[in-house]
Write a protein that holds these residues in place. Structure first.
Motif, PDB file in Angstrom:
ATOM      1  N   GLU A   1       1.694   5.479 -16.345  1.00 57.43           N
ATOM      2  CA  GLU A   1       1.194   5.267 -14.988  1.00 57.43           C
ATOM      3  C   GLU A   1       0.315   4.020 -14.923  1.00 57.43           C
ATOM      4  OE1 GLU A   1       1.409   9.830 -15.483  1.00 57.43           O
ATOM      5  OE2 GLU A   1       1.026   8.081 -16.743  1.00 57.43           O
ATOM      6  N   HIS A   2      -0.475   3.762 -15.982  1.00 59.10           N
ATOM      7  CA  HIS A   2      -1.314   2.555 -16.030  1.00 59.10           C
ATOM      8  C   HIS A   2      -0.441   1.313 -15.941  1.00 59.10           C
ATOM      9  CE1 HIS A   2      -4.836   4.577 -18.417  1.00 59.10           C
ATOM     10  NE2 HIS A   2      -4.571   5.175 -17.268  1.00 59.10           N
ATOM     11  N   ALA A   3       0.634   1.305 -16.717  1.00 56.67           N
ATOM     12  CA  ALA A   3       1.525   0.142 -16.730  1.00 56.67           C
ATOM     13  C   ALA A   3       2.182  -0.059 -15.364  1.00 56.67           C
ATOM     14  CB  ALA A   3       2.583   0.306 -17.816  1.00 56.67           C
ATOM     15  N   ALA A   4       2.583   1.034 -14.715  1.00 59.49           N
ATOM     16  CA  ALA A   4       3.205   0.926 -13.389  1.00 59.49           C
ATOM     17  C   ALA A   4       2.192   0.426 -12.357  1.00 59.49           C
ATOM     18  CB  ALA A   4       3.790   2.272 -12.973  1.00 59.49           C
TER      19      ALA A   4
ATOM     20  N   ASP B   1      -5.036  17.698  -4.401  1.00 55.13           N
ATOM     21  CA  ASP B   1      -4.933  19.074  -4.929  1.00 55.13           C
ATOM     22  C   ASP B   1      -5.122  19.115  -6.446  1.00 55.13           C
ATOM     23  OD1 ASP B   1      -4.407  19.902  -2.355  1.00 55.13           O
ATOM     24  OD2 ASP B   1      -2.398  20.678  -2.795  1.00 55.13           O
ATOM     25  N   LEU B   2      -4.843  17.987  -7.106  1.00 53.26           N
ATOM     26  CA  LEU B   2      -4.969  17.929  -8.563  1.00 53.26           C
ATOM     27  C   LEU B   2      -6.361  17.470  -8.996  1.00 53.26           C
ATOM     28  CD1 LEU B   2      -1.467  16.470  -9.479  1.00 53.26           C
ATOM     29  CD2 LEU B   2      -2.176  18.857  -9.335  1.00 53.26           C
TER      30      LEU B   2
ATOM     31  N   GLU C   1      -7.660  10.058 -11.842  1.00 53.73           N
ATOM     32  CA  GLU C   1      -8.894   9.409 -11.379  1.00 53.73           C
ATOM     33  C   GLU C   1      -8.656   7.933 -11.081  1.00 53.73           C
ATOM     34  OE1 GLU C   1     -12.767   9.145 -10.111  1.00 53.73           O
ATOM     35  OE2 GLU C   1     -11.700  10.996 -10.641  1.00 53.73           O
ATOM     36  N   MET C   2      -7.875   7.259 -11.908  1.00 47.53           N
ATOM     37  CA  MET C   2      -7.601   5.842 -11.692  1.00 47.53           C
ATOM     38  C   MET C   2      -6.881   5.628 -10.360  1.00 47.53           C
ATOM     39  SD  MET C   2      -5.657   3.054 -14.092  1.00 47.53           S
ATOM     40  CE  MET C   2      -4.146   3.977 -14.081  1.00 47.53           C
TER      41      MET C   2
ATOM     42  N   CYS D   1      -2.238  12.650 -16.454  1.00 50.76           N
ATOM     43  CA  CYS D   1      -3.460  13.145 -17.102  1.00 50.76           C
ATOM     44  C   CYS D   1      -4.647  12.905 -16.170  1.00 50.76           C
ATOM     45  CB  CYS D   1      -3.657  12.444 -18.448  1.00 50.76           C
ATOM     46  SG  CYS D   1      -4.119  10.701 -18.340  1.00 50.76           S
ATOM     47  N   GLY D   2      -5.774  13.455 -16.510  1.00 45.35           N
ATOM     48  CA  GLY D   2      -6.973  13.308 -15.694  1.00 45.35           C
ATOM     49  C   GLY D   2      -7.395  11.862 -15.522  1.00 45.35           C
TER      50      GLY D   2
END
Length: 123
Positions: free
Chosen positions: A56-59, A118-119, A92-93, A87-88
């Motif tokens: 997700e960071h890379a995307a 919701d997460l 948050e990011m 992940c958490g």
């Protein structure tokens, strides 16, 4: 939004790469759909020294290169095709990236998605 198609797209980039004993990448792939409808992909990167980042960071980095911050949908899939919730740290990011991302739909399966809010219920 066709969740199955996004899951398939994420799975298609999740191809493990093992350049050497200290590095592996691509065991997880992610797809992000921006508010303009563009899709961005990423893969995870892990080093034995504990550095690295999630798919997700890379995307998100790819999305930011195009000056976008709002995410409508996100999905992460491991190399076997298993959908994985972010992940958490990733949750948050996404939240901190843009306040509108609290409404991002996190795809949890071909027929299931939940808003990011919701997460992160106590955010």
């Amino acid at each position: 939004m066709d969740y199955a198609s996004l899951i398939h797209q994420a799975h298609s980039v999740a191809k493990p790469i093992y350049p050497n004993d200290d590095c592996q990448a691509g065991t997880v792939g992610a797809v992000i759909v921006s508010s303009t409808g563009q899709t961005y992909t990423g893969i995870c990167l892990d080093f034995s020294c504990s550095l690295g980042f999630c798919a997700e960071h890379a995307a998100i980095a790819e999305m930011l290169k195009h000056h976008e911050t709002q995410i409508t949908h996100v999905v992460a899939v491991d190399h076997t095709g298993q959908v994985m919730p972010p992940c958490g740290r990733c949750r948050e990011m996404m939240w901190q990236l843009d306040a509108a991302n609290q409404d991002t739909l996190v795809i949890l399966g071909e027929a299931e998605a939940k808003p990011l809010s919701d997460l992160l219920p106590f955010r």
